[in-house]
Design a protein around this motif. Structure first.
Motif, PDB file in Angstrom:
ATOM      1  N   LEU A  54      20.088   0.417  44.658  1.00 51.54           N
ATOM      2  CA  LEU A  54      20.288  -0.778  45.485  1.00 51.54           C
ATOM      3  C   LEU A  54      20.297  -2.078  44.691  1.00 51.54           C
ATOM      4  O   LEU A  54      20.689  -3.123  45.218  1.00 51.54           O
ATOM      5  N   LYS A  55      19.870  -2.022  43.410  1.00 52.22           N
ATOM      6  CA  LYS A  55      19.781  -3.239  42.579  1.00 52.22           C
ATOM      7  C   LYS A  55      21.084  -4.037  42.583  1.00 52.22           C
ATOM      8  O   LYS A  55      21.093  -5.212  42.873  1.00 52.22           O
ATOM      9  N   ASN A  56      22.167  -3.396  42.212  1.00 53.06           N
ATOM     10  CA  ASN A  56      23.456  -4.113  42.147  1.00 53.06           C
ATOM     11  C   ASN A  56      24.457  -3.534  43.154  1.00 53.06           C
ATOM     12  O   ASN A  56      25.643  -3.414  42.878  1.00 53.06           O
ATOM     13  N   ARG A  57      23.943  -3.159  44.310  1.00 49.85           N
ATOM     14  CA  ARG A  57      24.779  -2.502  45.335  1.00 49.85           C
ATOM     15  C   ARG A  57      25.740  -3.504  45.976  1.00 49.85           C
ATOM     16  O   ARG A  57      25.303  -4.562  46.438  1.00 49.85           O
ATOM     17  N   PRO A  58      27.043  -3.191  45.981  1.00 47.33           N
ATOM     18  CA  PRO A  58      27.968  -4.107  46.662  1.00 47.33           C
ATOM     19  C   PRO A  58      27.772  -4.085  48.181  1.00 47.33           C
ATOM     20  O   PRO A  58      27.210  -3.125  48.725  1.00 47.33           O
ATOM     21  N   SER A  59      28.200  -5.122  48.859  1.00 49.35           N
ATOM     22  CA  SER A  59      28.073  -5.146  50.325  1.00 49.35           C
ATOM     23  C   SER A  59      29.462  -5.203  50.953  1.00 49.35           C
ATOM     24  O   SER A  59      30.431  -5.641  50.327  1.00 49.35           O
ATOM     25  N   ARG A  60      29.525  -4.757  52.177  1.00 48.58           N
ATOM     26  CA  ARG A  60      30.782  -4.751  52.920  1.00 48.58           C
ATOM     27  C   ARG A  60      30.514  -5.383  54.285  1.00 48.58           C
ATOM     28  O   ARG A  60      29.614  -4.934  54.999  1.00 48.58           O
ATOM     29  N   GLY A  61      31.267  -6.446  54.579  1.00 43.49           N
ATOM     30  CA  GLY A  61      31.062  -7.130  55.858  1.00 43.49           C
ATOM     31  C   GLY A  61      29.653  -7.674  55.996  1.00 43.49           C
ATOM     32  O   GLY A  61      29.071  -7.644  57.090  1.00 43.49           O
ATOM     33  N   GLY A  62      29.099  -8.145  54.862  1.00 43.08           N
ATOM     34  CA  GLY A  62      27.756  -8.741  54.901  1.00 43.08           C
ATOM     35  C   GLY A  62      26.631  -7.730  54.890  1.00 43.08           C
ATOM     36  O   GLY A  62      25.450  -8.089  54.893  1.00 43.08           O
ATOM     37  N   ARG A  63      26.962  -6.426  54.887  1.00 39.37           N
ATOM     38  CA  ARG A  63      25.923  -5.383  54.878  1.00 39.37           C
ATOM     39  C   ARG A  63      26.012  -4.558  53.594  1.00 39.37           C
ATOM     40  O   ARG A  63      27.101  -4.194  53.151  1.00 39.37           O
ATOM     41  N   VAL A  64      24.851  -4.277  53.022  1.00 39.15           N
ATOM     42  CA  VAL A  64      24.816  -3.456  51.797  1.00 39.15           C
ATOM     43  C   VAL A  64      25.290  -2.046  52.131  1.00 39.15           C
ATOM     44  O   VAL A  64      24.889  -1.468  53.151  1.00 39.15           O
ATOM     45  N   ILE A  65      26.176  -1.508  51.282  1.00 35.97           N
ATOM     46  CA  ILE A  65      26.700  -0.153  51.520  1.00 35.97           C
ATOM     47  C   ILE A  65      25.537   0.849  51.459  1.00 35.97           C
ATOM     48  O   ILE A  65      24.776   0.858  50.482  1.00 35.97           O
ATOM     49  N   PRO A  66      25.378   1.699  52.495  1.00 31.86           N
ATOM     50  CA  PRO A  66      24.248   2.650  52.508  1.00 31.86           C
ATOM     51  C   PRO A  66      24.322   3.630  51.330  1.00 31.86           C
ATOM     52  O   PRO A  66      25.416   3.964  50.853  1.00 31.86           O
ATOM     53  N   VAL A  67      23.144   4.082  50.886  1.00 31.76           N
ATOM     54  CA  VAL A  67      23.121   5.058  49.786  1.00 31.76           C
ATOM     55  C   VAL A  67      23.561   6.418  50.302  1.00 31.76           C
ATOM     56  O   VAL A  67      23.353   6.755  51.470  1.00 31.76           O
ATOM     57  N   GLU A  68      24.149   7.194  49.398  1.00 31.64           N
ATOM     58  CA  GLU A  68      24.626   8.532  49.766  1.00 31.64           C
ATOM     59  C   GLU A  68      24.128   9.560  48.764  1.00 31.64           C
ATOM     60  O   GLU A  68      23.656   9.212  47.678  1.00 31.64           O
ATOM     61  N   ALA A  69      24.288  10.831  49.124  1.00 33.24           N
ATOM     62  CA  ALA A  69      23.835  11.931  48.258  1.00 33.24           C
ATOM     63  C   ALA A  69      24.477  11.843  46.880  1.00 33.24           C
ATOM     64  O   ALA A  69      23.835  12.101  45.852  1.00 33.24           O
ATOM     65  N   SER A  70      25.770  11.449  46.807  1.00 30.37           N
ATOM     66  CA  SER A  70      26.477  11.389  45.518  1.00 30.37           C
ATOM     67  C   SER A  70      25.862  10.345  44.578  1.00 30.37           C
ATOM     68  O   SER A  70      25.890  10.508  43.360  1.00 30.37           O
ATOM     69  N   ASP A  71      25.308   9.253  45.156  1.00 32.11           N
ATOM     70  CA  ASP A  71      24.643   8.229  44.320  1.00 32.11           C
ATOM     71  C   ASP A  71      23.454   8.832  43.585  1.00 32.11           C
ATOM     72  O   ASP A  71      23.185   8.514  42.434  1.00 32.11           O
ATOM     73  N   PHE A  72      22.739   9.715  44.281  1.00 35.15           N
ATOM     74  CA  PHE A  72      21.546  10.336  43.697  1.00 35.15           C
ATOM     75  C   PHE A  72      21.941  11.389  42.674  1.00 35.15           C
ATOM     76  O   PHE A  72      21.300  11.517  41.631  1.00 35.15           O
ATOM     77  N   ALA A  73      23.002  12.125  42.960  1.00 32.96           N
ATOM     78  CA  ALA A  73      23.468  13.142  42.010  1.00 32.96           C
ATOM     79  C   ALA A  73      23.842  12.495  40.682  1.00 32.96           C
ATOM     80  O   ALA A  73      23.554  13.022  39.604  1.00 32.96           O
ATOM     81  N   ALA A  74      24.462  11.295  40.757  1.00 35.23           N
ATOM     82  CA  ALA A  74      24.859  10.587  39.535  1.00 35.23           C
ATOM     83  C   ALA A  74      23.657  10.155  38.707  1.00 35.23           C
ATOM     84  O   ALA A  74      23.757   9.942  37.503  1.00 35.23           O
ATOM     85  N   LYS A  75      22.494  10.041  39.365  1.00 35.71           N
ATOM     86  CA  LYS A  75      21.267   9.618  38.662  1.00 35.71           C
ATOM     87  C   LYS A  75      20.343  10.808  38.384  1.00 35.71           C
ATOM     88  O   LYS A  75      19.153  10.635  38.092  1.00 35.71           O
ATOM     89  N   SER A  76      20.869  12.015  38.512  1.00 36.23           N
ATOM     90  CA  SER A  76      20.071  13.246  38.330  1.00 36.23           C
ATOM     91  C   SER A  76      18.811  13.232  39.193  1.00 36.23           C
ATOM     92  O   SER A  76      17.707  13.428  38.719  1.00 36.23           O
ATOM     93  N   ALA A  77      18.992  12.958  40.473  1.00 37.84           N
ATOM     94  CA  ALA A  77      17.849  12.949  41.396  1.00 37.84           C
ATOM     95  C   ALA A  77      18.244  13.648  42.688  1.00 37.84           C
ATOM     96  O   ALA A  77      19.427  13.778  43.006  1.00 37.84           O
ATOM     97  N   LEU A  78      17.249  14.101  43.424  1.00 39.20           N
ATOM     98  CA  LEU A  78      17.473  14.854  44.659  1.00 39.20           C
ATOM     99  C   LEU A  78      17.565  13.888  45.838  1.00 39.20           C
ATOM    100  O   LEU A  78      16.686  13.047  46.040  1.00 39.20           O
TER     101      LEU A  78
END
Length: 606
Positions: A54-78
């Motif tokens: 979430l540190k540098n998460r882009p936003s869409r329509g004034g709302r931060v894009i929600p995190v998804e499973a793929s974001d965690f996979a990219a960081k080697s986390a469950l």
């Protein structure tokens, strides 16, 4: 270490709760409780990674894009779906039936046990390697007991203690409640500092890593961390393979890897008994082999072992019953045999194996003559959590440089450690780096040694020499302690606790700094600006001729010699006289006290 010990004590309480509130055996309740610890630890890591995402998460329509499973996979986390997150389970209403909660298949849930089972299934859906691994018997417990367990495991120590915490706690369980699960002699959890030392010296970068006695997966976790810290993604760079005879351990390994975002192929049960099976067909194919195998295993069937191969130097001794009486040299042979032409191996082994005789000695001679034995490190007592035995770390390298091809580095680290408590020692982070530095210098990697000296300078922040920094910090600490004592004596009763807490924190930070300076001095006075040299009592580079002369022994103590004992400047006779005087004085005080107690008892008519 204090936090984890506190946590273990609370786990004891939780197990007592389970024992009192259910009729389950230790085998039946061990995994469900570990499942809850897994959930709590997974949630702790999830929150940390989510924060990073979430540190540098882009936003869409004034709302931060929600995190998804793929974001965690990219960081080697469950990734954890909401209904599998620990705080969700912790904050559920008391009456589950009235809450109208539905499981992943749309069926209504009527108990907390069903909700926890559903959480486990949701997590299994996120990780293929966890399918069928996580416990699913939570309906065997009452809602009251489960709720209390969730509260007990909501403990900040899990956030603070990194590394293979699940394995450490698992070992605690095995030793406290389920000794029957760990009935195999020599099976015990590998301490983090030994695992880390092996990984740091092996330096895994990419390729195939095998642990043929993988237990709870500590070698995989540390290797994954090492690769990730070097800027690569461990899951892309490495392929992890494990064999583990005990099913419970294999389940734990998969849970442990999943929570660290690692994938691997782990085989368990009879087909994973390394004495009789090369379960992944990896003989000669591994870039790295790491293990803490069970020591001194006996009654190994020699014919089955011989048929399973991986014995490049022949069989160890076989008795009249056609059994191998001690499996140590079977393991040593396997670790060598699994390596490819440039592979590296590092493993923990019983100290006795470095100079055992008979067929063991013949195997050791053949092994040394290959030129692939890289380094040997003696480790002192009390490094294991449940056993006080000493051990050795062995390292093979089939890709050694020509300069050291026929040499072996011996390090005797039996007197170099940090005391955690009366029964436990470990290497601190700086001590591990110092031992690692000896290996770098032996390998001619002086740039790594220089980088470590720079790290010391950076942390200490002193422009002076390490020795001067150490002297200055010693003086600063003394001054701090003096000031704390004076302020506490002058403070009113209401302020004492606050002042004590403030000074405790400042003194602890200064003590850490002093310890760092001490380790910097330890390293620099031995190797200056970066040239390897033998240090009496610590390290020695021996040639094959030296080793032959010592009867093919690989015991570091036989090569490094004994360091001269430093004179502490105390006059023995004077000090003994002082101690005697102190003892007489204490005896006199004790006699006076006994007389006073007797007099008081008489006055009370007793």
């Amino acid at each position: 270490m204090i936090n984890i010990r506190k946590l273990e004590a609370e786990l004891w309480e939780s197990a007592d709760l389970l024992r009192a509130g259910s009729k389950l055996t230790s085998n039946q309740y061990c995994m469900p409780v570990l499942g809850l610890i897994f959930l709590r630890y997974a949630f702790s890591r999830y929150k940390k990674v989510e924060e990073e995402i979430l540190k540098n998460r882009p936003s869409r329509g004034g709302r931060v894009i929600p995190v998804e499973a793929s974001d965690f996979a990219a960081k080697s986390a469950l990734f954890l779906p909401k209904e599998a997150q620990y705080d969700y389970l912790l904050n559920l209403p008391e009456d589950i039936k009235a809450a109208g909660l539905k499981n992943k298949d749309g069926h209504e849930m009527t108990s907390l046990g069903e909700v926890v089972n559903n959480a486990m299934q949701l997590i299994e859906d996120q990780s293929e390697q966890l399918t069928g691994v996580l416990p699913n018997s939570y309906t065997d417990f009452t809602d009251e007991i489960l709720s209390e367990l969730l509260r007990i495991f909501n403990n900040s120590a899990i956030d603070e203690v990194g590394g293979d915490i699940v394995g450490r706690i698992y070992e605690y369980f095995l030793n406290k409640f389920a000794k029957n699960i760990a009935s195999d002699d020599g099976v015990f959890f590998t301490p983090k500092s030994l695992v880390k030392m092996i990984v740091n010296i092996i330096e895994p970068k990419s390729g195939v890593l095998l642990d043929p006695a993988c237990g709870s997966g500590g070698m995989f976790i540390q290797s994954g961390d090492f690769v990730n810290q070097s800027g690569m993604n461990a899951n892309s760079a490495m392929t992890f393979y494990g064999q583990e005879k005990v099913e419970y351990n294999a389940q734990l390994c998969l849970m442990n890897m999943a929570v660290h975002g690692l994938t691997g192929v782990i085989k368990s049960g009879d087909e994973a008994n390394t004495f009789y099976h090369d379960a992944h067909n990896l003989d000669g194919y591994c870039d790295y082999v790491m293990a803490n195998p069970p020591f001194n295993v006996d009654k190994v069937k020699s014919e089955s072992t011989q048929a399973a191969g991986r014995l490049p130097f022949g069989m160890p001794g076989v008795n009249a019953k056609k059994e191998v009486g001690n499996g140590n040299y079977l393991w040593i042979s396997y670790f060598y045999s699994y390596l490819n032409e440039h592979g590296r191996a590092g493993f923990v082994m019983a100290s006795s194996a470095t100079d055992s005789q008979g067929k063991d000695k013949d195997i050791r001679e053949s092994l040394v003559k290959t030129g692939h034995v890289d380094a040997m490190i003696s480790v002192g007592n009390n490094f294991f959590y449940t056993k006080s035995l000493p051990c050795s770390l062995w390292f093979f390298d089939k890709g050694k440089s020509e300069e050291i091809k026929d040499k072996v580095l011996f390090i005797d680290a039996r007197n170099y450690y940090t005391v955690v408590d009366r029964t436990l020692n470990e290497w601190s982070e700086w001590q591990m780096k110092n031992l690692n530095a000896i290996v770098w210098l032996y390998r001619g990697e002086t740039e790594k040694y220089t980088a470590l000296l720079n790290e010391y300078h950076s942390v200490l922040g002193h422009d002076t020499s390490f020795e001067e920094a150490h002297t200055q910090l010693k003086s600063e600490l003394k001054e701090l302690q003096k000031r704390a004592k004076a302020e506490l004596e002058a403070a009113g009763r209401g302020d004492k606790k606050r002042i004590q807490a403030e000074y405790d924190e400042i003194i602890a930070a200064k003590t850490d700094e002093l310890t760092t300076a001490k380790e910097a001095v330890w390293l620099y006075e031995k190797f200056d600006d970066g040239e390897y040299k033998d240090v009496l009592g610590l390290c020695k580079v021996a040639s094959l001729a030296d080793i032959e002369e010592k009867g093919w022994s690989l015991t570091p103590g036989a090569y490094v010699g004994v360091a001269p004992v430093e004179d502490d400047g105390v006059n023995f006779e004077e000090r003994m006289t002082e101690i005697h005087r102190e003892l007489l004085s204490l005896q006199a005080e004790s006699n006076d006290l006994m007389d006073a107690i007797s007099q008081n008892m008489k006055e009370m008519g007793l």
